[in-house]
Design a protein around this motif. Sequence first.
Motif, PDB file in Angstrom:
ATOM      1  N   ILE A   6       0.845  -1.198   0.000  1.00 18.50           N
ATOM      2  CA  ILE A   6       0.000   0.000   0.000  1.00 18.50           C
ATOM      3  C   ILE A   6       0.885   1.254   0.000  1.00 18.50           C
ATOM      4  CG2 ILE A   6      -1.722   1.311   1.342  1.00 18.50           C
ATOM      5  CD1 ILE A   6      -2.901  -1.495   2.129  1.00 18.50           C
ATOM      6  N   ILE A  55      -4.887   3.043  -4.196  1.00 15.94           N
ATOM      7  CA  ILE A  55      -5.110   4.026  -3.123  1.00 15.94           C
ATOM      8  C   ILE A  55      -5.486   5.397  -3.687  1.00 15.94           C
ATOM      9  CG2 ILE A  55      -2.654   4.683  -2.942  1.00 15.94           C
ATOM     10  CD1 ILE A  55      -3.114   4.774   0.146  1.00 15.94           C
ATOM     11  N   VAL A 111      -8.604   0.262   4.763  1.00 13.06           N
ATOM     12  CA  VAL A 111      -8.241  -0.746   3.762  1.00 13.06           C
ATOM     13  C   VAL A 111      -9.342  -1.793   3.671  1.00 13.06           C
ATOM     14  CG1 VAL A 111      -6.561  -2.506   3.076  1.00 13.06           C
ATOM     15  CG2 VAL A 111      -5.777  -0.516   4.357  1.00 13.06           C
ATOM     16  N   ALA A 148      -7.469   0.928  -0.769  1.00 13.32           N
ATOM     17  CA  ALA A 148      -7.006   1.712   0.378  1.00 13.32           C
ATOM     18  C   ALA A 148      -7.346   3.186   0.229  1.00 13.32           C
ATOM     19  CB  ALA A 148      -5.508   1.536   0.533  1.00 13.32           C
ATOM     20  N   TYR A 206      -6.114  -4.945  -2.565  1.00  7.30           N
ATOM     21  CA  TYR A 206      -6.270  -4.060  -1.411  1.00  7.30           C
ATOM     22  C   TYR A 206      -6.784  -2.721  -1.910  1.00  7.30           C
ATOM     23  CZ  TYR A 206      -3.206  -7.447   0.844  1.00  7.30           C
ATOM     24  OH  TYR A 206      -2.658  -8.596   1.332  1.00  7.30           O
ATOM     25  N   ALA A 252      -2.495  -3.303  -4.971  1.00 13.09           N
ATOM     26  CA  ALA A 252      -3.005  -2.295  -4.029  1.00 13.09           C
ATOM     27  C   ALA A 252      -3.371  -1.045  -4.824  1.00 13.09           C
ATOM     28  CB  ALA A 252      -1.953  -1.962  -2.986  1.00 13.09           C
ATOM     29  N   PRO A 270     -12.177   3.103   1.647  1.00 13.25           N
ATOM     30  CA  PRO A 270     -11.372   2.433   0.625  1.00 13.25           C
ATOM     31  C   PRO A 270     -11.811   2.855  -0.771  1.00 13.25           C
ATOM     32  CG  PRO A 270     -12.131   0.873   2.284  1.00 13.25           C
ATOM     33  CD  PRO A 270     -12.834   2.160   2.567  1.00 13.25           C
TER      34      PRO A 270
END
Length: 132
Positions: free
Chosen positions: A7, A78, A114, A108, A106, A76, A84
Motif C-alpha cells: 500500500i 489508493i 483498507v 485503500a 487491497y 493495491a 477504501p
Amino acid sequence: MEEKQLIKQAEKAMSNSYSPYSKFKVGAALLTKDGEVYPGANIENASYPLAMCAERNAVYHALNRGVKKEDIVALAIIGDTTGPISPCGACRQVLHELLPRDAVIYLASTNGSVKKTSTTELLPFAFDESDL
Ligand code: THU
C-alpha cells in the motif's frame, strides 16, 4: 511483501499521477511472486475520456514487462478517499480478465482504511472469455 508495504508503494505511485482536470490522484502497485512491484498512476488528457486509471496502468505496466497472469499475487490501489477507493467498472472488467482468481486486491485510502477483496467480488457474474 506485506500488505502495508504494498500500500505504501501504491501511495508512492500517486505522486506520478497526471490529473490536472479531476485533481484526483490515484496510485496502484502490483506485486508478483518473485517480489517485484509494478507501480501505476492515473494519467488524464484534455480529451477527458482518454484518461487511464492507476490500476489499469499498473497491470498493463507489469504485462508489458513480461509478467504472466499466474505470477501476480496482489494489487493495491489508493486514493484520497473517505473510505477504501472503489475501482471503476472498466477497471473491474480488466482486473477480472488479467488477474488470477486468487490474487488479493487491497482497496485503500490515504486515511488508513483498507478493504481486502478479489476480482470475483468486485465483478460478480462477469462477462469473460467463456461467454464468447
Ligand atoms: N481513477 C483511478 O485511477 N482509479 C480508480 O479506481 C478511480 C478513478 C481516476 C480516473 C480519473 O483520472 C480520476 O481518477 C477521476 O475519476
